[in-house]
Structures are given as C-alpha cells and as structure tokens.
Design a protein around this motif. Sequence first.
Motif, short mmCIF file in Angstrom:
data_model
loop_
_atom_site.label_atom_id
_atom_site.label_comp_id
_atom_site.label_asym_id
_atom_site.label_seq_id
_atom_site.Cartn_x
_atom_site.Cartn_y
_atom_site.Cartn_z
N ASN A 1 2.26 -9.15 -0.18
CA ASN A 1 1.17 -9.82 0.51
C ASN A 1 -0.02 -8.88 0.71
O ASN A 1 -1.18 -9.31 0.65
N MET A 2 0.27 -7.61 0.95
CA MET A 2 -0.81 -6.64 1.09
C MET A 2 -1.52 -6.43 -0.24
O MET A 2 -2.75 -6.37 -0.30
N LEU A 3 -0.75 -6.33 -1.30
CA LEU A 3 -1.35 -6.16 -2.63
C LEU A 3 -2.21 -7.36 -3.00
O LEU A 3 -3.31 -7.22 -3.54
N ILE A 4 -1.71 -8.55 -2.70
CA ILE A 4 -2.47 -9.78 -2.98
C ILE A 4 -3.74 -9.82 -2.15
O ILE A 4 -4.81 -10.20 -2.63
N GLY A 5 -3.62 -9.38 -0.88
CA GLY A 5 -4.79 -9.36 -0.01
C GLY A 5 -5.88 -8.44 -0.53
O GLY A 5 -7.06 -8.80 -0.54
N ILE A 6 -5.48 -7.26 -0.98
CA ILE A 6 -6.45 -6.31 -1.54
C ILE A 6 -7.10 -6.91 -2.78
O ILE A 6 -8.33 -6.82 -2.97
N GLU A 7 -6.30 -7.54 -3.63
CA GLU A 7 -6.84 -8.12 -4.85
C GLU A 7 -7.81 -9.26 -4.56
O GLU A 7 -8.85 -9.38 -5.23
N LYS A 8 -7.51 -10.07 -3.56
CA LYS A 8 -8.41 -11.18 -3.23
C LYS A 8 -9.76 -10.67 -2.74
O LYS A 8 -10.80 -11.25 -3.04
N VAL A 9 -9.75 -9.58 -1.97
CA VAL A 9 -11.00 -9.04 -1.41
C VAL A 9 -11.80 -8.30 -2.47
O VAL A 9 -13.02 -8.47 -2.59
N LEU A 10 -11.13 -7.49 -3.27
CA LEU A 10 -11.83 -6.64 -4.24
C LEU A 10 -11.90 -7.25 -5.64
O LEU A 10 -12.64 -6.75 -6.49
N ASN A 11 -11.11 -8.28 -5.87
CA ASN A 11 -11.01 -8.89 -7.20
C ASN A 11 -10.46 -7.92 -8.24
O ASN A 11 -10.70 -8.07 -9.44
N LYS A 12 -9.73 -6.91 -7.78
CA LYS A 12 -9.07 -5.94 -8.66
C LYS A 12 -7.74 -5.54 -8.03
O LYS A 12 -7.60 -5.55 -6.81
N ARG A 13 -6.79 -5.17 -8.85
CA ARG A 13 -5.47 -4.81 -8.36
C ARG A 13 -5.42 -3.32 -8.01
O ARG A 13 -5.85 -2.46 -8.80
N GLY A 14 -4.89 -3.02 -6.83
CA GLY A 14 -4.75 -1.65 -6.37
C GLY A 14 -3.28 -1.24 -6.28
O GLY A 14 -2.38 -1.94 -6.78
N GLN A 15 -3.04 -0.13 -5.63
CA GLN A 15 -1.70 0.42 -5.49
C GLN A 15 -1.46 0.80 -4.03
O GLN A 15 -2.36 1.32 -3.36
N ILE A 16 -0.26 0.54 -3.55
CA ILE A 16 0.12 0.92 -2.18
C ILE A 16 1.31 1.87 -2.25
O ILE A 16 2.30 1.60 -2.94
N MET A 17 1.22 2.97 -1.51
CA MET A 17 2.30 3.96 -1.46
C MET A 17 2.83 4.06 -0.03
O MET A 17 2.06 4.01 0.94
N CYS A 18 4.13 4.22 0.10
CA CYS A 18 4.79 4.24 1.40
C CYS A 18 5.51 5.56 1.66
O CYS A 18 5.83 6.31 0.74
N ALA A 19 5.78 5.80 2.92
CA ALA A 19 6.72 6.83 3.36
C ALA A 19 7.91 6.10 3.97
O ALA A 19 7.73 5.13 4.72
N LYS A 20 9.11 6.54 3.65
CA LYS A 20 10.31 5.81 4.06
C LYS A 20 11.18 6.62 5.01
O LYS A 20 11.40 7.81 4.81
N ASP A 21 11.65 5.94 6.04
CA ASP A 21 12.59 6.52 6.98
C ASP A 21 13.99 6.43 6.36
O ASP A 21 14.54 5.35 6.18
N LYS A 22 14.55 7.56 6.00
CA LYS A 22 15.86 7.56 5.31
C LYS A 22 16.97 7.04 6.20
O LYS A 22 17.94 6.45 5.73
N LYS A 23 16.83 7.24 7.52
CA LYS A 23 17.90 6.84 8.44
C LYS A 23 17.90 5.34 8.69
O LYS A 23 18.96 4.69 8.69
N THR A 24 16.73 4.77 8.92
CA THR A 24 16.65 3.36 9.27
C THR A 24 16.24 2.48 8.10
O THR A 24 16.40 1.26 8.15
N GLY A 25 15.66 3.08 7.08
CA GLY A 25 15.18 2.31 5.95
C GLY A 25 13.80 1.73 6.14
O GLY A 25 13.27 1.07 5.25
N GLU A 26 13.18 1.99 7.31
CA GLU A 26 11.85 1.46 7.57
C GLU A 26 10.81 2.20 6.73
O GLU A 26 10.86 3.42 6.60
N SER A 27 9.87 1.45 6.19
CA SER A 27 8.80 2.02 5.38
C SER A 27 7.46 1.89 6.10
O SER A 27 7.19 0.88 6.75
N TYR A 28 6.64 2.93 5.95
CA TYR A 28 5.32 2.96 6.55
C TYR A 28 4.25 3.04 5.47
O TYR A 28 4.38 3.80 4.51
#
Length: 253
Positions: free
Chosen positions: A178-205
């Motif tokens: 949904n974030m990638l689609i949101g960026i594409e709708k605003v910019l009319n171009k596809r971007g990239q999103i990179m995350c940092a992941k919590d190894k213990k909980t699996g949560e991504s930021y």
Amino acid sequence: MAKYNIALCIFLLSLLYITHGQLENEKSKKRKSNEFDVLIFTQRWPLTACFLWKESSEKHSCSLPKQEEWTIHGIWPTRYHTKGPQFCNTSLPFNPSVLTPLKNQLEENWIDVQNGSDPYSFWKHEWNKHGTCAVAIKALNNEYNYFQEGLKLLNIYNMMDVLAKANIVPGQKYMVENMLIGIEKVLNKRGQIMCAKDKKTGESYVNEIRICFNKTLQLVDCDDIYEFPTNCDRFKQITYPSSVPHDRRVEQI
C-alpha cells in the motif's frame, strides 16, 4: 640476416599491437566500471536510523532534525540489478570549505544521526563513494552542485509530503504494498522501500525510501534497481514510527 630482421620487426610490431590492445582494454574496463544507468535519490527516516545507531552500542546517542522530516542519505549512481559504481575518482578529494554556503541547510536536511561525529565525515563519505561517480552528470559535476542538487530534490520530492498525500502518516502501520502504491500514485513512478527488522519480534520499521532519476534528472521507475521494490516483509504490516523505537534489537536488512 634480412629475413631475420624482417621477422624481428614483425614480432616487435605484433608485441606492440598486443600491448596497445591490452592497455586499451584496461582503459575500457576502467571507463565501464564508472558507468551507471540511473541515479537513486535515497531519503531515510531519522527515527529508524537513530534506533539502528543506538542499538549498535549503548553509548550511542542521536542527532535528529528539529522537525519531523525525512532527510537525505545520498544520490547514488547505480547500475541495474547491482550496486555501484562507487569511489570513482580519487583525484576529486572532499573539500569541506566548498560546502560552507550550504552548511546550515545540510545540517538540517542531510543530517548524520550519529551524535558526536563530525557532520563533514558523513558528507565526505557520500561524496567520495557516490559523488565522484555522479560528476559525469552536468548538474552534479562538482562537490557543491552534488550537495545542492540533493537539497533541491528533497524540496521537490520530500517523502513527508509524498506519503501524506497518500494518507500515510507516522505512528501507523501499513502493508508495504500500500505504501508503494501510494508513492506511485503521487509521483506517477515506482519507488523502493527499505526496512529494518526486529529479529526477536519480527516487526519491521520503515527505514529508507528511494526514487530514481535518469541522467537528465527526470524521475523514472526504479524497476531494475537492486532489491526492487523492497526488502520489507510483504505479508505483514510495517511500522512507520513516530518516535525512536526502544528496547528492541534491530538489524539493518
């Protein structure tokens, strides 16, 4: 004797031809190694970047921008499907004095979250690693222009504004699609999103968002860059934090 001299001449000419060819091949390899397809303009979310820095040592503290804003990581000349080129020209050493007119803007918008480090060390790293390759572009052909262009791009494509237009705001969780689609709708171009992941909980930021430009600095799709479109978990929500996450072990992925 004459035949011997002719043979020797032919041998020497052949050797000279081979040597010349080898030198040309080496030059060609060096030129090719500096070639790139697109420029990746990378913005990072300082709150996640700060967390990564703090997690690497209990002694670490962060420098954060005065306002809640995305900041510049760099402008990276890049070949498709891989990283680099990098460190292209050692004959273009970083000169801190060149950035004096831009220093105030850089300290707020091209910030090094690593508190206690000389801000010039971050800018020096980005110039040496990426800027010396970007000089092939007229608009980025020297140190001042490289950093000034980064500030201009942030002003036009600031992810705080782009995401807000897509109704994506800090403090919430989203599916990365949904974030990638949101960026594409605003910019009319596809971007990239990179995350940092919590190894213990699996949560991504959310850690970085990257958009791409051609060699005339026109926005293009990032389709063929390394790790496109994301390294984030595609099947779980990712967090767009409104404060620096605490008490979790996070690794950059």
